[in-house]
Design a protein around this motif. Structure first.
Motif, mmCIF file in Angstrom:
data_model
loop_
_atom_site.group_PDB
_atom_site.id
_atom_site.type_symbol
_atom_site.label_atom_id
_atom_site.label_comp_id
_atom_site.label_asym_id
_atom_site.label_seq_id
_atom_site.Cartn_x
_atom_site.Cartn_y
_atom_site.Cartn_z
ATOM 1 N N LYS A 1 0.830 -1.205 0.000
ATOM 2 C CA LYS A 1 0.000 0.000 0.000
ATOM 3 C C LYS A 1 0.865 1.255 0.000
ATOM 4 N N LEU A 2 1.911 1.250 0.822
ATOM 5 C CA LEU A 2 2.748 2.440 0.911
ATOM 6 C C LEU A 2 3.630 2.607 -0.323
ATOM 7 N N SER A 3 4.054 1.531 -0.927
ATOM 8 C CA SER A 3 4.871 1.675 -2.132
ATOM 9 C C SER A 3 4.026 2.197 -3.296
ATOM 10 N N ARG A 4 2.770 1.786 -3.372
ATOM 11 C CA ARG A 4 1.858 2.304 -4.400
ATOM 12 C C ARG A 4 1.448 3.740 -4.092
ATOM 13 N N GLY A 5 1.292 4.014 -2.802
ATOM 14 C CA GLY A 5 0.819 5.334 -2.404
ATOM 15 C C GLY A 5 -0.681 5.491 -2.549
ATOM 16 N N SER A 6 -1.357 4.407 -2.884
ATOM 17 C CA SER A 6 -2.814 4.498 -3.052
ATOM 18 C C SER A 6 -3.492 3.680 -1.960
ATOM 19 N N PHE A 7 -3.958 4.395 -0.950
ATOM 20 C CA PHE A 7 -4.702 3.769 0.136
ATOM 21 C C PHE A 7 -5.771 4.745 0.572
ATOM 22 N N THR A 8 -6.750 4.233 1.277
ATOM 23 C CA THR A 8 -7.891 5.060 1.665
ATOM 24 C C THR A 8 -7.537 5.995 2.813
ATOM 25 N N ALA A 9 -8.349 7.012 2.947
ATOM 26 C CA ALA A 9 -8.220 7.920 4.087
ATOM 27 C C ALA A 9 -8.470 7.153 5.383
ATOM 28 N N VAL A 10 -9.348 6.178 5.325
ATOM 29 C CA VAL A 10 -9.640 5.354 6.499
ATOM 30 C C VAL A 10 -8.377 4.629 6.945
ATOM 31 N N PHE A 11 -7.657 4.012 6.006
ATOM 32 C CA PHE A 11 -6.413 3.315 6.338
ATOM 33 C C PHE A 11 -5.396 4.296 6.920
ATOM 34 N N PHE A 12 -5.292 5.467 6.347
ATOM 35 C CA PHE A 12 -4.368 6.498 6.826
ATOM 36 C C PHE A 12 -4.656 6.843 8.287
ATOM 37 N N VAL A 13 -5.912 7.103 8.592
ATOM 38 C CA VAL A 13 -6.294 7.465 9.962
ATOM 39 C C VAL A 13 -6.118 6.282 10.909
ATOM 40 N N GLN A 14 -6.458 5.084 10.467
ATOM 41 C CA GLN A 14 -6.256 3.890 11.306
ATOM 42 C C GLN A 14 -4.781 3.756 11.685
ATOM 43 N N CYS A 15 -3.912 3.963 10.726
ATOM 44 C CA CYS A 15 -2.472 3.868 10.995
ATOM 45 C C CYS A 15 -2.030 4.921 12.004
ATOM 46 N N LEU A 16 -2.496 6.157 11.817
ATOM 47 C CA LEU A 16 -2.113 7.224 12.742
ATOM 48 C C LEU A 16 -2.588 6.918 14.155
ATOM 49 N N ILE A 17 -3.809 6.444 14.283
ATOM 50 C CA ILE A 17 -4.334 6.100 15.606
ATOM 51 C C ILE A 17 -3.542 4.938 16.196
ATOM 52 N N ALA A 18 -3.230 3.949 15.378
ATOM 53 C CA ALA A 18 -2.488 2.774 15.858
ATOM 54 C C ALA A 18 -1.134 3.143 16.435
ATOM 55 N N ILE A 19 -0.486 4.165 15.867
ATOM 56 C CA ILE A 19 0.849 4.533 16.344
ATOM 57 C C ILE A 19 0.817 5.712 17.316
ATOM 58 N N GLY A 20 -0.382 6.173 17.654
ATOM 59 C CA GLY A 20 -0.516 7.206 18.674
ATOM 60 C C GLY A 20 -0.282 8.628 18.195
ATOM 61 N N VAL A 21 -0.544 8.895 16.931
ATOM 62 C CA VAL A 21 -0.404 10.255 16.395
ATOM 63 C C VAL A 21 -1.747 10.962 16.540
ATOM 64 N N HIS A 22 -1.709 12.140 17.141
ATOM 65 C CA HIS A 22 -2.933 12.903 17.363
ATOM 66 C C HIS A 22 -3.013 14.151 16.498
ATOM 67 N N THR A 23 -1.869 14.596 15.997
ATOM 68 C CA THR A 23 -1.809 15.805 15.180
ATOM 69 C C THR A 23 -0.858 15.580 14.021
ATOM 70 N N VAL A 24 -1.256 16.050 12.835
ATOM 71 C CA VAL A 24 -0.412 15.921 11.650
ATOM 72 C C VAL A 24 -0.290 17.304 11.014
ATOM 73 N N ARG A 25 0.947 17.701 10.719
ATOM 74 C CA ARG A 25 1.176 18.949 9.986
ATOM 75 C C ARG A 25 1.082 18.649 8.506
#
Length: 77
Positions: A48-72
């Protein structure tokens, strides 16, 4: 105006940067997502990351999984 491919590269870069900041590899991310009830494998994440094509849902799930609360989204001018 950026192309779709350029936007995909930007989002992929954002996620990779957050993973690096947190010291989380693809295997760790797969484990964290699976623990959240989102079955993923290291290989699927890598693809997914090598293609760069993934859903916004996957993006947010990943951020939550790693404990990111804010993104610049861009650097301060």
């Amino acid at each position: 105006m950026p192309t779709d491919a350029e936007w995909q590269d930007r989002v992929k870069g954002l996620l990779k940067a957050e993973l690096k900041k947190k010291g989380v590899g693809y295997r760790d991310l797969a484990d964290k997502l699976t623990a959240m009830g989102i079955p993923e494998t290291e290989r699927k994440i890598s693809n997914k990351l090598s293609r760069g094509s993934f859903t916004a849902v996957f993006f947010v799930q990943c951020l939550i999984a790693i404990g990111v609360h804010t993104v610049r989204l861009h650097e301060a001018d």
